[in-house]
Scaffold this motif. Structure first.
Motif, short mmCIF file in Angstrom:
data_model
loop_
_atom_site.label_atom_id
_atom_site.label_comp_id
_atom_site.label_asym_id
_atom_site.label_seq_id
_atom_site.Cartn_x
_atom_site.Cartn_y
_atom_site.Cartn_z
N PRO A 48 7.05 13.52 -0.07
CA PRO A 48 5.61 13.65 -0.15
C PRO A 48 4.99 14.06 1.17
O PRO A 48 3.98 14.74 1.20
N ARG A 49 5.60 13.62 2.28
CA ARG A 49 5.02 13.99 3.55
C ARG A 49 5.06 15.50 3.73
O ARG A 49 4.09 16.15 4.10
N ALA B 172 18.62 5.31 -3.27
CA ALA B 172 18.04 6.64 -3.32
C ALA B 172 17.65 7.12 -1.94
O ALA B 172 16.55 6.89 -1.50
N ARG C 258 3.53 16.85 -9.91
CA ARG C 258 4.41 16.86 -11.08
C ARG C 258 5.81 17.29 -10.68
O ARG C 258 6.80 16.80 -11.18
N ASP D 201 0.61 4.39 0.08
CA ASP D 201 0.43 5.57 0.93
C ASP D 201 0.72 5.29 2.40
O ASP D 201 0.75 6.20 3.20
N LEU D 202 0.93 4.01 2.73
CA LEU D 202 1.22 3.69 4.13
C LEU D 202 2.74 3.57 4.34
O LEU D 202 3.49 3.46 3.39
N PHE E 247 -7.33 3.97 4.91
CA PHE E 247 -6.22 4.41 4.05
C PHE E 247 -5.71 3.26 3.19
O PHE E 247 -5.42 3.43 2.01
N ALA E 248 -5.60 2.09 3.81
CA ALA E 248 -5.03 0.94 3.09
C ALA E 248 -5.90 0.56 1.89
O ALA E 248 -5.38 0.28 0.80
N VAL F 171 14.61 11.35 -2.00
CA VAL F 171 13.30 11.90 -1.62
C VAL F 171 12.70 11.06 -0.51
O VAL F 171 11.74 10.37 -0.70
N LYS F 172 13.28 11.14 0.67
CA LYS F 172 12.79 10.27 1.74
C LYS F 172 11.49 10.76 2.32
O LYS F 172 10.53 10.03 2.41
N GLY G 83 -8.14 8.16 -3.64
CA GLY G 83 -8.02 7.39 -2.41
C GLY G 83 -6.61 7.33 -1.86
O GLY G 83 -5.65 7.71 -2.49
N GLY G 84 -6.52 6.84 -0.62
CA GLY G 84 -5.23 6.60 -0.01
C GLY G 84 -4.70 7.76 0.82
O GLY G 84 -3.83 7.57 1.64
N ARG G 85 -5.18 8.94 0.56
CA ARG G 85 -4.69 10.07 1.35
C ARG G 85 -5.79 11.08 1.61
O ARG G 85 -6.69 11.26 0.79
N ARG H 286 14.09 10.95 -11.73
CA ARG H 286 14.96 9.87 -11.29
C ARG H 286 14.80 8.64 -12.19
O ARG H 286 15.55 7.69 -12.09
N MET I 118 0.86 -1.17 0.00
CA MET I 118 0.00 0.00 0.00
C MET I 118 0.89 1.22 0.00
O MET I 118 1.53 1.53 1.00
N THR J 154 12.75 2.95 -3.41
CA THR J 154 13.07 2.35 -4.70
C THR J 154 12.38 0.98 -4.77
O THR J 154 12.00 0.41 -3.74
N GLY K 60 -7.83 2.48 0.14
CA GLY K 60 -7.69 3.46 -0.93
C GLY K 60 -6.33 3.38 -1.60
O GLY K 60 -6.15 3.81 -2.73
N SER K 61 -5.37 2.83 -0.88
CA SER K 61 -4.01 2.78 -1.40
C SER K 61 -3.81 1.61 -2.34
O SER K 61 -3.22 1.74 -3.41
N ASN K 62 -4.30 0.43 -1.94
CA ASN K 62 -4.13 -0.76 -2.77
C ASN K 62 -5.02 -1.87 -2.20
O ASN K 62 -4.61 -2.64 -1.36
#
Lengths: 521, 331
Positions: B13-14, B6, B329, A106-107, B207-208, B9-10, B277-279, A280, A104, A155, B210-212
């Motif tokens: 998004p947060r 990588a 983007r 977003d988690l 959340f889960a 970008v840790k 979904g998801g967020r 990337r 998932m 990644t 909506g995420s997958n």
């Protein structure tokens, strides 16, 4: 070959963890398994091999409760069981690492690992405990990863490690690994093998599905080979020659139909890509394809091959780079521009992107060329479309009752041919094939190969992206290898698998010094 | 494990997620500042309270919609379900003359039951959420009219009823701040919803899913059950909204309700919750709902015709989502 051979690590008397016999499974229109069988002993690594569509994943999905079997017997520790859900499989001690990453996005990593089993206090999620538990698993894997990092930002390789961590967290007695190393580099694979050896010592049985022969030889005690949904045989892993395993997989010895490489070195360049960039995903990729040439693209999952194809085709915006077609620079900012320049893209996901499954064969073939068939009043020239469609059905030997058959009713290989016909009718002479044989059965595969060769012989420039090394080796005049968005090298057609794998796992730091000449004259 | 990969970008998004909330929040502040400068009447206690009061119903509905939207679904029935719950309260209190608490519980239970039905249609019968809740929207609209005989049901016999939204528990302690109870209810619902989303299994699965969704299923989670639960909670919150609006109007108006779902979804979207979904966050939705009512209020104070207000709201929705797309983007 029929009698199972006792593994080195367990005595012959041990009760098998898993015994599957006479398993049948059909999907609408496809018989996926026919009297398949499999046995797994405690402390054994048992490889399951076969070509795409041989039924390996289906068999393991039955064992892990994703699918239910149509017929057959499944014994766990000698007891007959009826596994009907993933949850039940987990409760019975069967864990699986799925081939397609089932995360998932977003988690966080920790939330992913414990989904469905979150530690709670008084009904409230205990996030601290959750992260502590995840950190402990990562530590046991020698994996440096923050439990609170969102999976989306990782990644593909790290995502795969999260997937492995999740499977480990179940403390399963039976652990199924479906292509666990598809995105991993050598160091990560070594780490995974160390984990596997530890689990083995604890008596866990491991089913290992992989296409990589060297891995199979290194890790597995026994190998079971499947073909066309059927059980072929079980052989010891270490001392069975690779050729034997391969011939069991394909049911014949491969040799006769390898590619005759014509000399394309002085043919004019059809497509040249210079310094292609996109975030990337694509970093400074340059290459060219000549008329009549098949350029293969090899690399691990997430290496950026599909991204390169999509950027050339204008499906994704590129951030930098020039594209030259037949010596002229073309500005491609959308698929429409690419098609007008004569570039056709056959996506890896035909159902979603390549084929209008609700339309018939004729309309699918004409889809990209409708303007040609539009009369003065805007009415479509059905007769003209039919004539062209029937012509291509004959030329490409598309198996369909008629040109008005709905495209979704065709087999995978024939759907692929319909998409090819669409681009040929549109006069595309640069064709990009993304995983052209994914989900296509073995017989149809060699037909697609022949077709690609024929197209090249006609002077089309062809790019083939494939995750199956044998396929790349069999088809390509030259092989471009990518790793983490970079083109790490272009090898001649006869290159060895080892050489390709070396370039495919070449990390950023070492690329600059060791990459061979990248610009092709 | 080697980590040349990588580390780049840790937490990207947060930070960007917070950025979006910040964007919505600064948008709200900018609107408030602009309207305060434009008119001295805007920044009056009375007007601020009116804005909050006006936000309460849409805010509660938007929070209800947020839950479902985070699962990747949609609920078009929140508006007419609200009305249906108001009518049920009317039946219990006015027709049957039962005590106030029974009416409150009854309305919320009615909402929960309808949510269960929607959720079951979606999870078990596999009807797409858009269609399932479109159907429920019409069914509930019709049922409200049938049950009430198309006439409003007044709550004149239940004296405490209008206190639910209009009374002021705060005002009775601090007379200077007569914050209406309806606003307290909104904040309470927001707090509970935020708690459920971040601290409970239900929230995690919201959340889960909506995420997958497939990944959740493969993890051995009974996704049907949790999906139904989310729609049920959404229904319960719609019940609260029904009580609020009925209390404010001192009547259940059976013809009301359709159109509220769009305002609710607008607030959710402006607040940065992804329709795929998801967020999403409750705070974002609250800000989104406030933006809509501040706009309506401010434009009214500036004597902009009401017709133009919806044009502005529509533009804001598109800009808010476009800002989100630009952010992605840039990622």
């Amino acid at each position: 070959m029929a009698a199972p051979i006792a593994p080195a690590s367990a005595s012959g008397a041990a009760v098998p963890l898993v015994e599957m016999t006479d398993i049948d499974k059909s999907f609408p229109g496809v018989r996926a398994l026919a009297k398949a069988r499999f046995e797994l002993l405690p402390g054994e690594v048992h490889a399951l091999m076969g070509e795409n569509g041989a039924g390996k994943s289906t068999l393991m999905k039955i064992l892990s409760g994703v699918y239910t079997r149509d017929a057959g017997i499944v014994l766990l520790n000698g007891q007959p069981v009826d596994i009907t859900s993933p949850r039940q499989a987990q409760d019975l001690g069967v864990g699986i690492i799925h081939q397609e990453l089932a995360l998932m996005r977003d988690l966080t990593a920790a939330q992913n690992i414990f989904i469905g089993r979150e530690p709670r206090r008084f009904g409230i999620l205990d996030e601290r405990q959750l992260n502590r538990d995840a950190a402990a698993i990562f530590a046991s894997m020698n994996l440096k990863l923050e439990p609170t990092v969102r999976v989306e930002t990782l990644t593909i390789a790290k995502q795969q490690m999260v997937e492995i961590a999740k499977a480990l967290s179940y403390r399963s007695r039976v652990l199924i690994m479906d292509e666990p190393t598809a995105a991993l580099n050598d160091a990560e694979i070594a780490e995974l093998f160390a984990i596997i050896n530890r689990l083995k010592a604890e008596g866990v049985g491991i089913v290992y599905i992989s296409h990589k022969m060297d891995e199979i030889k290194r890790i597995s005690d026994r190998v079971t080979i499947m073909r066309d949904g059927e059980y072929v045989g079980t052989v010891p892993g270490a001392d069975t020659p690779i050729e034997t395993i391969i011939s069991m997989m394909v049911g014949r010895t491969l040799s006769s139909d390898t590619l005759v490489i014509p000399n394309t070195a002085d043919a004019p360049i059809a497509l040249e890509v210079k310094n292609l960039n996109r975030g990337r995903e694509i970093r400074d990729v340059s290459f060219s394809v000549r008329k009549g040439e098949i350029l293969g693209f090899a690399g691990l999952m997430g290496a950026g091959r599909t991204e390169v194809a999509r950027a050339i085709f204008g499906a994704d915006r590129r951030e930098g780079g020039d594209i030259w077609v037949h010596g002229k620079r073309v500005g491609i900012s959308s698929p429409k521009d690419a098609v007008e320049a004569g570039i056709g893209y056959l996506s890896e996901d035909r159902k979603h992107f390549g084929l209008a499954t609700g339309l018939d064969v004729r309309n699918n073939i004409a889809l990209a060329s409708l303007q040609r068939f539009t009369g003065p009043a805007g009415v479509l020239d059905e007769a003209g479309m039919q004539k062209e469609a029937v012509g291509y059905i004959r030329q490409l030997a598309i198996k369909t009752p008629s040109d008005t058959q709905e495209a979704r009713l065709l087999s995978g290989g024939n759907q692929q041919k319909v998409v090819i016909a669409k681009w040929l009718l549109r006069d595309c002479d640069i064709l990009i094939f993304d995983e052209p044989t994914r989900g296509i059965d073995v017989g149809a595969k060699s037909e697609i190969y022949k077709l690609l060769n024929a197209l090249a012989a006609e002077g089309k420039a062809i790019i083939v992206i494939s995750s199956e090394l044998p396929e790349v080796l069999r088809l390509s005049h030259r092989i471009a290898v990518m790793c983490e968005g970079r083109l790490t090298g272009i090898l001649p057609g006869g290159a060895s698998q080892e050489e390709i794998m070396r370039l495919a796992t070449l990390r950023q730091s070492s690329v600059i010094e060791s990459a061979p000449q990248r610009k092709m004259a | 494990m080697t980590d040349t990969a990588a580390p780049a970008v840790k937490t990207g998004p947060r930070i960007s997620g917070a950025f979006h909330r910040l964007l919505a929040f600064s948008g709200l502040i900018a609107l408030v500042v602009a309207f305060s400068l434009a008119s001295p009447n805007f920044m009056q206690t009375q007007n601020i309270l009116a804005i909050l009061q006006a936000t309460s119903v849409n805010g509660v509905l938007a929070i209800a919609a947020t839950l479902v939207i985070i699962t990747g679904g949609i609920d078009l029935s929140v508006g007419t379900l609200m009305t249906f719950c108001a009518v049920i309260a009317g039946v219990i209190l006015t027709y049957w003359g039962l005590p106030l608490p029974v009416g409150i519980v009854g309305a919320i239970l009615a909402g929960t039951a309808c949510g269960l039905v929607s959720g079951t249609i979606i999870a078990k019968m596999k009807v797409p959420p858009f269609i399932a809740t479109l159907g429920m929207m019409l069914i509930l609209k019709g049922l409200s009219l049938v049950i009430s005989g198309t006439k409003p049901i007044y709550f004149n016999d239940t004296p405490g009823f209008n206190q639910i939204a209009l009374g002021s528990a705060v005002g009775s302690v601090f007379p200077a701040v007569p914050l209406p109870n309806g606003v307290l209810v909104l904040f309470a619902v927001a707090l509970v919803a935020a708690f459920v989303l971040s601290k409970t299994a239900l929230g995690r699965y919201t959340f889960a899913l909506g995420s997958n969704e497939e990944a959740v299923r493969l993890s051995g989670v009974n996704i049907d059950r949790w999906k139904i639960a989310v729609y049920a909670v959404t229904g319960a919150i719609c019940g609260v909204a029904g009580l609020l609006i009925a209390s404010r109007l001192n009547s259940a108006q059976p013809a009301l309700g359709q159109g509220y779902e769009l305002d609710a979804i607008a607030a959710v979207v402006i607040g940065g919750t992804s329709l795929s979904g998801g967020r999403g966050t409750v705070v974002g939705t609250l800000i989104g709902a406030l933006i809509i009512s501040v706009l309506a209020n401010g434009l009214r104070i500036l004597s902009v015709p009401q017709e133009w207000q919806t044009v502005v709201t529509g533009t804001i929705i598109i800009l808010a989502v476009y800002a989100d797309i630009l952010r992605r983007r840039a990622l």
